[in-house]
Design a protein around this motif. Structure first.
Motif, PDB file in Angstrom:
ATOM      1  N   TYR A 152       0.934  -1.182  -0.043  1.00 55.70           N
ATOM      2  CA  TYR A 152       0.066  -0.191  -0.012  1.00 55.70           C
ATOM      3  C   TYR A 152       0.745   1.239   0.027  1.00 55.70           C
ATOM      4  N   ARG A 153       0.355   2.285  -0.891  1.00 52.11           N
ATOM      5  CA  ARG A 153       1.294   3.649  -0.864  1.00 52.11           C
ATOM      6  C   ARG A 153       0.290   4.432  -0.711  1.00 52.11           C
ATOM      7  N   GLY A 154       0.787   5.492   0.287  1.00 54.39           N
ATOM      8  CA  GLY A 154      -0.133   6.586   0.576  1.00 54.39           C
ATOM      9  C   GLY A 154       0.561   7.947   0.516  1.00 54.39           C
ATOM     10  N   ILE A 155       0.074   9.073   0.366  1.00 52.69           N
ATOM     11  CA  ILE A 155       0.491  10.238   0.150  1.00 52.69           C
ATOM     12  C   ILE A 155      -0.360  11.353   1.314  1.00 52.69           C
ATOM     13  N   ILE A 156       0.233  11.627   2.520  1.00 53.46           N
ATOM     14  CA  ILE A 156      -0.653  12.418   3.214  1.00 53.46           C
ATOM     15  C   ILE A 156      -0.479  13.744   2.770  1.00 53.46           C
ATOM     16  N   LEU A 169      -8.406   7.440   4.355  1.00 57.44           N
ATOM     17  CA  LEU A 169      -7.787   8.047   5.591  1.00 57.44           C
ATOM     18  C   LEU A 169      -7.718   7.138   6.785  1.00 57.44           C
ATOM     19  N   ASN A 170      -8.602   6.210   6.880  1.00 54.88           N
ATOM     20  CA  ASN A 170      -8.335   5.261   7.820  1.00 54.88           C
ATOM     21  C   ASN A 170      -7.146   4.427   7.851  1.00 54.88           C
ATOM     22  N   GLY A 171      -6.727   4.174   6.414  1.00 49.17           N
ATOM     23  CA  GLY A 171      -5.552   3.569   6.297  1.00 49.17           C
ATOM     24  C   GLY A 171      -4.222   4.330   6.690  1.00 49.17           C
ATOM     25  N   TYR A 172      -4.375   5.711   6.198  1.00 49.14           N
ATOM     26  CA  TYR A 172      -3.301   6.572   6.915  1.00 49.14           C
ATOM     27  C   TYR A 172      -3.333   6.579   8.394  1.00 49.14           C
ATOM     28  N   LYS A 173      -4.435   6.672   8.895  1.00 50.23           N
ATOM     29  CA  LYS A 173      -4.505   6.675  10.559  1.00 50.23           C
ATOM     30  C   LYS A 173      -3.593   5.267  10.971  1.00 50.23           C
ATOM     31  N   ASN A 174      -4.118   4.259  10.640  1.00 47.28           N
ATOM     32  CA  ASN A 174      -3.660   2.955  11.155  1.00 47.28           C
ATOM     33  C   ASN A 174      -2.251   3.039  10.880  1.00 47.28           C
ATOM     34  N   TYR A 175      -1.552   3.128   9.810  1.00 49.45           N
ATOM     35  CA  TYR A 175      -0.004   3.182   9.344  1.00 49.45           C
ATOM     36  C   TYR A 175       0.654   4.238  10.388  1.00 49.45           C
ATOM     37  N   ILE A 176       0.076   5.403  10.500  1.00 49.01           N
ATOM     38  CA  ILE A 176       0.797   6.593  11.290  1.00 49.01           C
ATOM     39  C   ILE A 176       0.889   6.096  12.820  1.00 49.01           C
ATOM     40  N   GLU A 177      -0.400   5.454  13.066  1.00 55.62           N
ATOM     41  CA  GLU A 177      -0.474   5.281  14.604  1.00 55.62           C
ATOM     42  C   GLU A 177       0.596   4.108  14.969  1.00 55.62           C
ATOM     43  N   LYS A 178       0.836   3.159  14.213  1.00 54.78           N
ATOM     44  CA  LYS A 178       1.707   2.223  14.193  1.00 54.78           C
ATOM     45  C   LYS A 178       3.190   2.661  14.399  1.00 54.78           C
ATOM     46  N   VAL A 179       3.441   3.818  13.372  1.00 52.28           N
ATOM     47  CA  VAL A 179       4.911   4.331  13.456  1.00 52.28           C
ATOM     48  C   VAL A 179       5.063   5.166  14.523  1.00 52.28           C
ATOM     49  N   LYS A 180       4.206   5.939  14.572  1.00 49.01           N
ATOM     50  CA  LYS A 180       4.474   7.151  15.603  1.00 49.01           C
ATOM     51  C   LYS A 180       3.984   6.907  16.951  1.00 49.01           C
ATOM     52  N   ASN A 181       3.489   5.892  17.024  1.00 48.62           N
ATOM     53  CA  ASN A 181       2.530   5.491  18.457  1.00 48.62           C
ATOM     54  C   ASN A 181       1.962   6.649  19.228  1.00 48.62           C
ATOM     55  N   VAL A 227      -4.214   9.355  16.491  1.00 49.65           N
ATOM     56  CA  VAL A 227      -4.390  10.213  15.233  1.00 49.65           C
ATOM     57  C   VAL A 227      -5.769  10.465  14.987  1.00 49.65           C
ATOM     58  N   ASN A 228      -6.015  11.977  14.619  1.00 50.23           N
ATOM     59  CA  ASN A 228      -7.111  12.301  14.300  1.00 50.23           C
ATOM     60  C   ASN A 228      -7.047  12.560  12.676  1.00 50.23           C
ATOM     61  N   ILE A 229      -8.086  12.189  11.837  1.00 54.77           N
ATOM     62  CA  ILE A 229      -8.080  12.482  10.544  1.00 54.77           C
ATOM     63  C   ILE A 229      -9.125  13.349  10.117  1.00 54.77           C
ATOM     64  N   TYR A 230      -9.102  14.190   9.144  1.00 55.63           N
ATOM     65  CA  TYR A 230     -10.013  15.083   8.615  1.00 55.63           C
ATOM     66  C   TYR A 230      -9.856  15.127   7.138  1.00 55.63           C
TER      67      TYR A 230
END
Length: 129
Positions: A65-69, A98-110, A113-116
Protein backbone atom coordinates in the motif's frame (compact mmCIF):
# COMPACT_ATOMS: atom_id res chain seq x y z
CA UNK A 1 -8.37 16.94 -11.68
CA UNK A 2 -8.24 20.43 -13.10
CA UNK A 3 -5.05 22.44 -13.32
CA UNK A 4 -6.21 24.95 -10.68
CA UNK A 5 -6.59 22.05 -8.23
CA UNK A 6 -3.04 20.91 -8.98
CA UNK A 7 -1.74 24.46 -8.67
CA UNK A 8 -3.46 24.89 -5.30
CA UNK A 9 -1.98 21.61 -4.04
CA UNK A 10 1.40 22.86 -5.26
CA UNK A 11 1.00 26.15 -3.38
CA UNK A 12 -0.08 24.36 -0.21
CA UNK A 13 3.02 22.21 -0.49
CA UNK A 14 5.34 25.22 -0.87
CA UNK A 15 3.92 27.68 1.65
CA UNK A 16 5.41 27.87 5.11
CA UNK A 17 2.30 27.36 7.24
CA UNK A 18 3.97 28.87 10.30
CA UNK A 19 5.00 32.07 8.46
CA UNK A 20 2.93 32.26 5.28
CA UNK A 21 4.07 34.75 2.66
CA UNK A 22 1.18 35.15 0.24
CA UNK A 23 2.00 38.55 -1.27
CA UNK A 24 2.81 37.23 -4.77
CA UNK A 25 -0.15 34.86 -4.97
CA UNK A 26 -3.34 35.49 -6.94
CA UNK A 27 -6.26 36.61 -4.73
CA UNK A 28 -8.37 33.52 -5.49
CA UNK A 29 -5.63 31.20 -4.20
CA UNK A 30 -4.69 33.56 -1.38
CA UNK A 31 -8.27 33.41 -0.09
CA UNK A 32 -8.36 29.59 -0.27
CA UNK A 33 -5.03 29.29 1.57
CA UNK A 34 -6.05 31.78 4.25
CA UNK A 35 -9.34 29.92 4.73
CA UNK A 36 -7.40 26.74 5.48
CA UNK A 37 -4.85 28.45 7.73
CA UNK A 38 -7.64 30.13 9.69
CA UNK A 39 -9.36 26.85 10.52
CA UNK A 40 -9.75 26.26 14.27
CA UNK A 41 -7.93 22.94 13.82
CA UNK A 42 -4.76 24.81 12.78
CA UNK A 43 -4.76 27.36 15.61
CA UNK A 44 -1.77 25.67 17.35
CA UNK A 45 0.16 24.96 14.16
CA UNK A 46 3.24 26.82 15.44
CA UNK A 47 3.66 24.01 18.00
CA UNK A 48 3.47 21.25 15.40
CA UNK A 49 5.98 19.46 13.27
CA UNK A 50 4.52 19.89 9.80
CA UNK A 51 4.77 17.21 7.14
CA UNK A 52 3.43 17.90 3.66
CA UNK A 53 2.97 15.28 0.97
CA UNK A 54 4.18 12.67 3.48
CA UNK A 55 4.71 9.52 1.48
CA UNK A 56 4.77 6.01 2.91
CA UNK A 57 4.75 2.45 1.69
CA UNK A 58 3.41 -0.36 3.82
CA UNK A 59 3.30 -4.06 3.13
CA UNK A 60 0.52 -6.09 4.77
CA UNK A 61 -0.28 -9.70 3.96
CA UNK A 62 1.88 -9.58 0.80
CA UNK A 63 0.02 -6.49 -0.43
CA UNK A 64 1.84 -3.19 -0.85
CA UNK A 65 0.00 0.00 0.00
CA UNK A 66 1.28 3.45 -0.88
CA UNK A 67 -0.07 6.62 0.59
CA UNK A 68 0.65 10.31 0.31
CA UNK A 69 -0.70 12.39 3.16
CA UNK A 70 -1.43 15.98 2.12
CA UNK A 71 -0.83 17.47 5.56
CA UNK A 72 0.25 15.85 8.81
CA UNK A 73 0.60 17.94 11.97
CA UNK A 74 2.50 16.21 14.75
CA UNK A 75 2.03 17.58 18.25
CA UNK A 76 3.49 16.28 21.52
CA UNK A 77 0.43 14.20 22.36
CA UNK A 78 -1.32 13.57 19.02
CA UNK A 79 -1.23 13.85 15.25
CA UNK A 80 -3.77 15.48 12.93
CA UNK A 81 -3.93 14.28 9.33
CA UNK A 82 -5.73 16.56 6.87
CA UNK A 83 -6.54 15.46 3.35
CA UNK A 84 -7.43 18.22 0.89
CA UNK A 85 -10.22 17.75 -1.61
CA UNK A 86 -11.27 20.38 -4.09
CA UNK A 87 -14.97 20.15 -3.22
CA UNK A 88 -16.68 16.87 -2.40
CA UNK A 89 -15.67 15.35 0.93
CA UNK A 90 -18.65 13.01 1.23
CA UNK A 91 -17.18 10.04 -0.69
CA UNK A 92 -16.90 6.87 1.43
CA UNK A 93 -13.69 5.92 -0.40
CA UNK A 94 -12.02 8.90 1.30
CA UNK A 95 -12.91 7.51 4.72
CA UNK A 96 -11.26 4.21 3.85
CA UNK A 97 -8.20 6.01 2.47
CA UNK A 98 -7.82 8.16 5.60
CA UNK A 99 -8.35 5.27 7.99
CA UNK A 100 -5.51 3.50 6.16
CA UNK A 101 -3.30 6.53 6.78
CA UNK A 102 -4.39 6.65 10.41
CA UNK A 103 -3.65 2.97 11.07
CA UNK A 104 -0.20 3.24 9.53
CA UNK A 105 0.80 6.48 11.30
CA UNK A 106 -0.49 5.25 14.69
CA UNK A 107 1.74 2.18 14.33
CA UNK A 108 4.81 4.14 13.26
CA UNK A 109 4.48 7.17 15.58
CA UNK A 110 2.73 5.51 18.52
CA UNK A 111 0.43 8.51 19.08
CA UNK A 112 -3.29 9.15 18.81
CA UNK A 113 -4.17 10.16 15.26
CA UNK A 114 -7.16 12.28 14.20
CA UNK A 115 -8.14 12.35 10.54
CA UNK A 116 -9.92 15.12 8.65
CA UNK A 117 -11.16 15.91 5.17
CA UNK A 118 -10.99 19.52 4.04
CA UNK A 119 -13.04 20.92 1.14
CA UNK A 120 -11.02 23.75 -0.36
CA UNK A 121 -13.88 25.35 -2.28
CA UNK A 122 -16.44 25.01 0.51
CA UNK A 123 -13.94 25.92 3.26
CA UNK A 124 -15.29 23.04 5.33
CA UNK A 125 -13.39 20.60 7.48
CA UNK A 126 -14.86 17.36 8.78
CA UNK A 127 -13.42 14.79 11.12
CA UNK A 128 -13.50 11.26 9.75
CA UNK A 129 -14.53 8.55 12.20
Amino acid sequence: VCSSDLYLHYLLELIDFKNPDLKDIDNFYKEKINNLLNQELLKNIKEANIYKEYEFIETKENETYRGIIDLMLEYKDHIDIIDYKLKNIEDNAYQEQLNGYKNYIEKVKNKKVNIYLYSILENKIEEVK
